[in-house]
Design an enzyme around this catalytic site. Sequence first.
Site: not given
Length: 451
Positions: A98, A177, A184, A199, A203
């Site tokens: 990520h 989320d 956001r 966040s 996930k």
Amino acid sequence: MNSASQLRKRTLHMNVAQLLSKKRHGGELTDAEISLLIQGYCDGRVADYQMSALAMAICLQGMTPREVATLTKAMLESGERLPRESSDRRGRPRVDKHSTGGLGDKISLVLAPLLAACDVDVPMISGRGLGLTGGTLDKLESAAGFRSDLTIQQMDAQLQQLGTFIAGASEKIAPADRRLYALRDVTGTVDSVALITASILSKKLAANLDALVMDVKVGSGAFMQRMDDAVELSQSLVRVGAGAGLPTSVLITDMDQPLGETLGNAMEFNEAVEVLSGEGPPAVRELTVELAANLLCQVNVTPDRDTAMDLLSRKLDDGSARQRFEEMIRAQGGSWTKPLKIAPEFSKIDAHCDGYISRFDCRVLGQCVVDIGGGRRQLGDTIDHSVGIRVHARVGQRVNKGDRLLTLHCHREPATDYSSALRGAIEIVDVPVECRPLIIQRIDSLSTTYR
């Protein structure tokens, strides 16, 4: 609604208001209070405006490590997890990567099919654009018909078939989320270490991974613009990931200039395909291979980083990774020509003098892409996938007066004349400039190692 129900609703509303005030004044929320807020948000008892206020209070006041871990757990437990049996049955490790988001970051489009071609499962749950940076899902949806709204059953089936998918968090995976993520983007609460950590990891934990590598970007084109902030976020991710049983490592990477040569969804899609074909900008390939090699070593697919990088390079050069990418696009309903159509050249920015490129103002470049339709100003905005900017220069490069620096691709006159702003976003100096390394620091525990 009977009087008892009305009383409970008023009591909850008062409790939420008190908790918002507590966090706004720097107080530490208990585990039960965090759970109440997240559960209440998911079942509709806590409104969007209240959650927006909480996000702003967290952004301003921060959270302790315990609060961040609890928030992550509450967001994870708001939904379901991806089944693990398919990967275990085939004896395949399950990993993911990520990025915190950066200008021109299309790494995920390359890395997921590349690792799948190495017999590693990559269930990639991604997001849309936040702020000035494009989202992985937005880039993939440049291919007509591509579906990111897979069910958990569809995710698992595709993982068994192809070894990877890239999809959005469904209503069943970390739904708290999913809703907060959208808020956001439009409330100026993107760059919070606590919210970013919760966040991302809510996930990733839902995907039942064996290992995670994070690309934390730092510089003018990143949410973390100072090195201290990037290190703080990295340590938060490593700490919370390890505490939840997910080995997490971090590469802190440079974002003082765009990554690669394109900004904009379809243009970045095309560039990712070039890298998958053994071509494309060297920086995109280098970072993809570094991140993927980190994961292969973490799950013992290869004995060392050099062996991992050799394997990954072969999969890019022999077409295996690109083939897996094409199969993934088709499996998720996408169709595409090679390359995707982009908007015509609208204006060109050339060097006004001889010299060396010393810096980019990535915020200006990113804002321009948003303003011409390539990003969202507010929730629900429609994106024009075909617009963007091509970057022809790099920091440290010698240029002569008249050399091309940027090309703006759009369909109509922008509301703002960006020619002067874009020209001012690239600084040219008389003396040679040393470029900062692409990979600045590696963090695989709460101690750090430097490149």
